[in-house]
Scaffold this motif. Sequence first.
Motif, PDB file in Angstrom:
ATOM      1  N   GLU A 189       0.853  -1.185   0.000  1.00 24.95           N
ATOM      2  CA  GLU A 189       0.000   0.000   0.000  1.00 24.95           C
ATOM      3  C   GLU A 189       0.887   1.232   0.000  1.00 24.95           C
ATOM      4  N   VAL A 190       0.653   2.132  -0.953  1.00 25.78           N
ATOM      5  CA  VAL A 190       1.469   3.346  -1.076  1.00 25.78           C
ATOM      6  C   VAL A 190       0.561   4.569  -1.211  1.00 25.78           C
ATOM      7  N   VAL A 191       1.118   5.742  -0.943  1.00 29.23           N
ATOM      8  CA  VAL A 191       0.368   6.988  -1.107  1.00 29.23           C
ATOM      9  C   VAL A 191       0.012   7.148  -2.584  1.00 29.23           C
ATOM     10  N   LYS A 192      -1.277   7.358  -2.859  1.00 29.49           N
ATOM     11  CA  LYS A 192      -1.765   7.588  -4.218  1.00 29.49           C
ATOM     12  C   LYS A 192      -2.001   9.067  -4.464  1.00 29.49           C
ATOM     13  N   SER A 193      -2.620   9.739  -3.464  1.00 29.73           N
ATOM     14  CA  SER A 193      -3.006  11.137  -3.595  1.00 29.73           C
ATOM     15  C   SER A 193      -2.882  11.826  -2.245  1.00 29.73           C
ATOM     16  N   LYS A 194      -2.586  13.127  -2.300  1.00 27.32           N
ATOM     17  CA  LYS A 194      -2.474  13.877  -1.048  1.00 27.32           C
ATOM     18  C   LYS A 194      -2.859  15.334  -1.279  1.00 27.32           C
ATOM     19  N   ILE A 195      -3.761  15.817  -0.433  1.00 23.15           N
ATOM     20  CA  ILE A 195      -4.084  17.242  -0.382  1.00 23.15           C
ATOM     21  C   ILE A 195      -3.416  17.741   0.891  1.00 23.15           C
ATOM     22  N   ALA A 228      -8.004  17.762  -8.842  1.00 18.98           N
ATOM     23  CA  ALA A 228      -6.566  18.057  -8.906  1.00 18.98           C
ATOM     24  C   ALA A 228      -5.731  17.003  -8.196  1.00 18.98           C
ATOM     25  N   SER A 229      -6.290  16.407  -7.141  1.00 12.79           N
ATOM     26  CA  SER A 229      -5.544  15.423  -6.350  1.00 12.79           C
ATOM     27  C   SER A 229      -5.781  13.983  -6.787  1.00 12.79           C
ATOM     28  N   ASN A 230      -6.655  13.790  -7.764  1.00 15.39           N
ATOM     29  CA  ASN A 230      -6.947  12.454  -8.267  1.00 15.39           C
ATOM     30  C   ASN A 230      -7.656  11.593  -7.222  1.00 15.39           C
ATOM     31  N   ILE A 231      -8.515  12.207  -6.422  1.00 15.63           N
ATOM     32  CA  ILE A 231      -9.365  11.487  -5.464  1.00 15.63           C
ATOM     33  C   ILE A 231     -10.773  11.473  -6.047  1.00 15.63           C
ATOM     34  N   ILE A 232     -11.418  10.304  -6.015  1.00 17.25           N
ATOM     35  CA  ILE A 232     -12.766  10.210  -6.574  1.00 17.25           C
ATOM     36  C   ILE A 232     -13.804  10.075  -5.466  1.00 17.25           C
ATOM     37  N   GLU A 233     -15.048  10.384  -5.823  1.00 22.05           N
ATOM     38  CA  GLU A 233     -16.133  10.289  -4.860  1.00 22.05           C
ATOM     39  C   GLU A 233     -16.273   8.847  -4.378  1.00 22.05           C
TER      40      GLU A 233
END
Length: 116
Positions: free
Chosen positions: A4-10, A35-40
Amino acid sequence: MQIEVVKSKIHRVTVTGAELNYIGSITIDEALMEASNIIEGEKVQIVNINNGERLETYAIKGNRNSGEITLNGPAARKVQKGDVVIIISYGIMDFEEAKSFKPTLIFPDEENNTLR
């Protein structure tokens, strides 16, 4: 092997609301999510810089360019309006793939406007 790795970060956004009487989640400005590539519906970790709290919930879209960061439901007990938080999502991938993977990191300004 998968890890498991960091995918997105705000990184460092200001909480604009805490709604205890809500079903749960974190409401994030749609522009910040994009912008952060996080989805609902995506699972996210919230790290509160002000008090050290860490929690997991899921993301829902807020109004685009509103700067909204609202913790809903039980998570509202772990933050206060004005707290600064980091929002992180993780991905599971093959160990070798993870070595070259580049996460999407964004650094919004003090009004939660999107900056890269």
